[in-house]
Design an enzyme around this catalytic site. Sequence first.
Site, PDB file in Angstrom:
ATOM      1  N   VAL A  90     -16.888  25.473 -12.135  1.00 53.19           N
ATOM      2  CA  VAL A  90     -16.590  25.691 -13.548  1.00 53.19           C
ATOM      3  C   VAL A  90     -17.485  26.125 -14.337  1.00 53.19           C
ATOM      4  O   VAL A  90     -17.322  26.195 -15.664  1.00 53.19           O
ATOM      5  CB  VAL A  90     -16.003  24.017 -13.898  1.00 53.19           C
ATOM      6  CG1 VAL A  90     -14.647  23.515 -13.202  1.00 53.19           C
ATOM      7  CG2 VAL A  90     -17.012  23.032 -13.930  1.00 53.19           C
ATOM      8  N   ASP A  91     -18.461  26.500 -13.609  1.00 57.53           N
ATOM      9  CA  ASP A  91     -19.615  27.373 -14.385  1.00 57.53           C
ATOM     10  C   ASP A  91     -19.340  28.943 -14.821  1.00 57.53           C
ATOM     11  O   ASP A  91     -18.342  29.369 -14.392  1.00 57.53           O
ATOM     12  CB  ASP A  91     -20.811  27.196 -13.936  1.00 57.53           C
ATOM     13  CG  ASP A  91     -21.014  28.014 -12.538  1.00 57.53           C
ATOM     14  OD1 ASP A  91     -21.180  27.261 -11.270  1.00 57.53           O
ATOM     15  OD2 ASP A  91     -20.635  29.042 -12.442  1.00 57.53           O
ATOM     16  N   HIS A 106     -10.343  25.663 -10.691  1.00 55.27           N
ATOM     17  CA  HIS A 106     -10.574  24.485 -11.179  1.00 55.27           C
ATOM     18  C   HIS A 106     -10.766  24.342 -12.737  1.00 55.27           C
ATOM     19  O   HIS A 106     -11.286  23.182 -13.371  1.00 55.27           O
ATOM     20  CB  HIS A 106     -11.602  23.701 -10.258  1.00 55.27           C
ATOM     21  CG  HIS A 106     -11.082  23.485  -8.970  1.00 55.27           C
ATOM     22  ND1 HIS A 106     -11.974  23.002  -7.916  1.00 55.27           N
ATOM     23  CD2 HIS A 106      -9.977  23.619  -8.383  1.00 55.27           C
ATOM     24  CE1 HIS A 106     -11.249  22.700  -6.998  1.00 55.27           C
ATOM     25  NE2 HIS A 106     -10.092  23.032  -6.823  1.00 55.27           N
ATOM     26  N   CYS A 114      -5.944  21.235 -25.323  1.00 55.96           N
ATOM     27  CA  CYS A 114      -5.369  20.594 -25.996  1.00 55.96           C
ATOM     28  C   CYS A 114      -4.084  19.754 -25.077  1.00 55.96           C
ATOM     29  O   CYS A 114      -3.141  20.634 -24.776  1.00 55.96           O
ATOM     30  CB  CYS A 114      -4.402  20.929 -27.310  1.00 55.96           C
ATOM     31  SG  CYS A 114      -3.557  19.595 -28.097  1.00 55.96           S
ATOM     32  N   CYS A 133      -7.061  19.208 -32.382  1.00 55.87           N
ATOM     33  CA  CYS A 133      -6.861  20.636 -31.811  1.00 55.87           C
ATOM     34  C   CYS A 133      -6.630  21.530 -32.819  1.00 55.87           C
ATOM     35  O   CYS A 133      -5.931  21.453 -33.987  1.00 55.87           O
ATOM     36  CB  CYS A 133      -5.441  20.499 -30.843  1.00 55.87           C
ATOM     37  SG  CYS A 133      -4.666  22.000 -30.495  1.00 55.87           S
ATOM     38  N   GLY A 172     -20.668  28.706   0.106  1.00 58.50           N
ATOM     39  CA  GLY A 172     -20.963  27.580  -0.597  1.00 58.50           C
ATOM     40  C   GLY A 172     -20.113  26.346  -0.963  1.00 58.50           C
ATOM     41  O   GLY A 172     -20.223  25.854  -2.110  1.00 58.50           O
TER      42      GLY A 172
HETATM   43  N1  APR Z   1     -26.535  27.883  -0.840  1.00 60.65           N
HETATM   44  C1  APR Z   1     -25.421  28.012   0.002  1.00 60.65           C
HETATM   45  N2  APR Z   1     -24.588  26.910   0.237  1.00 60.65           N
HETATM   46  C2  APR Z   1     -25.233  25.661  -0.166  1.00 60.65           C
HETATM   47  C3  APR Z   1     -26.264  25.646  -1.011  1.00 60.65           C
HETATM   48  C4  APR Z   1     -27.078  26.916  -1.118  1.00 60.65           C
HETATM   49  N3  APR Z   1     -28.264  26.861  -2.017  1.00 60.65           N
HETATM   50  N4  APR Z   1     -26.596  24.342  -1.443  1.00 60.65           N
HETATM   51  C5  APR Z   1     -25.467  23.706  -1.012  1.00 60.65           C
HETATM   52  N5  APR Z   1     -24.520  24.515  -0.317  1.00 60.65           N
HETATM   53  C6  APR Z   1     -23.236  24.037   0.477  1.00 60.65           C
HETATM   54  C7  APR Z   1     -23.442  22.725   0.933  1.00 60.65           C
HETATM   55  O1  APR Z   1     -23.746  22.732   2.426  1.00 60.65           O
HETATM   56  C8  APR Z   1     -21.920  22.401   0.870  1.00 60.65           C
HETATM   57  O2  APR Z   1     -21.130  22.691   1.923  1.00 60.65           O
HETATM   58  O3  APR Z   1     -22.503  24.128  -0.766  1.00 60.65           O
HETATM   59  C9  APR Z   1     -21.289  23.269  -0.327  1.00 60.65           C
HETATM   60  C10 APR Z   1     -21.167  22.155  -1.568  1.00 60.65           C
HETATM   61  O4  APR Z   1     -20.193  21.383  -1.219  1.00 60.65           O
HETATM   62  P1  APR Z   1     -19.684  20.323  -2.474  1.00 60.65           P
HETATM   63  O5  APR Z   1     -20.641  19.630  -2.997  1.00 60.65           O
HETATM   64  O6  APR Z   1     -18.498  19.628  -1.695  1.00 60.65           O
HETATM   65  O7  APR Z   1     -19.106  21.390  -3.534  1.00 60.65           O
HETATM   66  P2  APR Z   1     -17.465  22.158  -3.143  1.00 60.65           P
HETATM   67  O8  APR Z   1     -17.308  22.731  -1.904  1.00 60.65           O
HETATM   68  O9  APR Z   1     -17.785  23.071  -4.248  1.00 60.65           O
HETATM   69  O10 APR Z   1     -16.426  21.018  -3.976  1.00 60.65           O
HETATM   70  C11 APR Z   1     -15.189  21.323  -3.887  1.00 60.65           C
HETATM   71  O11 APR Z   1     -14.779  19.217  -4.798  1.00 60.65           O
HETATM   72  O12 APR Z   1     -15.287  17.727  -6.375  1.00 60.65           O
HETATM   73  C12 APR Z   1     -14.223  18.646  -6.246  1.00 60.65           C
HETATM   74  O13 APR Z   1     -13.741  20.049  -8.141  1.00 60.65           O
HETATM   75  C13 APR Z   1     -14.625  19.746  -7.473  1.00 60.65           C
HETATM   76  O14 APR Z   1     -14.777  22.224  -7.184  1.00 60.65           O
HETATM   77  C14 APR Z   1     -15.222  20.941  -6.623  1.00 60.65           C
HETATM   78  C15 APR Z   1     -14.659  20.877  -5.168  1.00 60.65           C
END
Ligand code: APR
Length: 234
Positions: A90-91, A106, A114, A133, A172
């Site tokens: 969401v960034d 997301h 609103c 709103c 990621g």
């Molecule tokens: N470079 C590459 N990958 C990385 C790094 C890095 N520096 N640091 C962490 N990771 C990887 C981790 O190994 C992990 O697999 O990024 C992943 C982060 O996983 P989550 O924290 O589960 O994030 P994400 O998969 O984006 O979550 C999905 O869950 O809570 C909801 O809406 C939220 O969009 C989010 C969704």
Amino acid sequence: MQRIVILTGAGLSAESGLGTFRDKGGLWTKYDLEDVATPQGFAANPVLVHEFYNARRENCLQASPNPAHAALARLQAAMPGQVTLVTQNVDDLLERAGAGDVIHMHGQLMRALCAACGHRWDAPRVMQPHAPCPACARAATRPDIVWFGEFPYQMDRIDQALARADLFVAIGTSGNVYPAAGFVQEAALAGARTLELNLDASANAGLFDETRLGPASRIVPGWVEDILSATARP
Ligand code: APR
């Protein structure tokens, strides 16, 4: 014409200082997602939810894109119309790195919604509960974020891109949250090659044709250079 669909997750922005969710010290180890990332949590305590997203918005404003964001923007610019950037994040770091038309499935920290009339606008730096709103004046404003139990945005467009993809790349993301975690199978069924770029093997690592492990700021630029040099070869 090679069509590439890229799905990014919190790991893309981790080296920019924005938290991931499920890693050690991740956001869901500090907050109960039921309290801050569900419609029920927002109804029960809008002040807490606005505080949570105000803090994340502030972190985002203080953060800078890292080389992985820049590499994806470079790839998109070098292959106009061929790269679909889908993010769970969401960034706005991809946009600040120069990427365009990013599909935020997301939602976005920098947008407000609103809940009464559906109007969307650029979020103020600090969102106040019960702020009116701008369109209907009702006090029903919320962050424009897709919470658990709500429908992700632009799914038709994402499904169309996956159906036509030659290559699907997940960057990621831990592969824990659907529908995003199912995109690799959707793309593979449509005949795409699939690649995972991640720090650690994700929950659905076994579904990818290829996995490259390492920090995004190193392995994403390397992968983009591979793609661009391959497309530059006659
Ligand atoms: N470079 C590459 N990958 C990385 C790094 C890095 N520096 N640091 C962490 N990771 C990887 C981790 O190994 C992990 O697999 O990024 C992943 C982060 O996983 P989550 O924290 O589960 O994030 P994400 O998969 O984006 O979550 C999905 O869950 O809570 C909801 O809406 C939220 O969009 C989010 C969704």
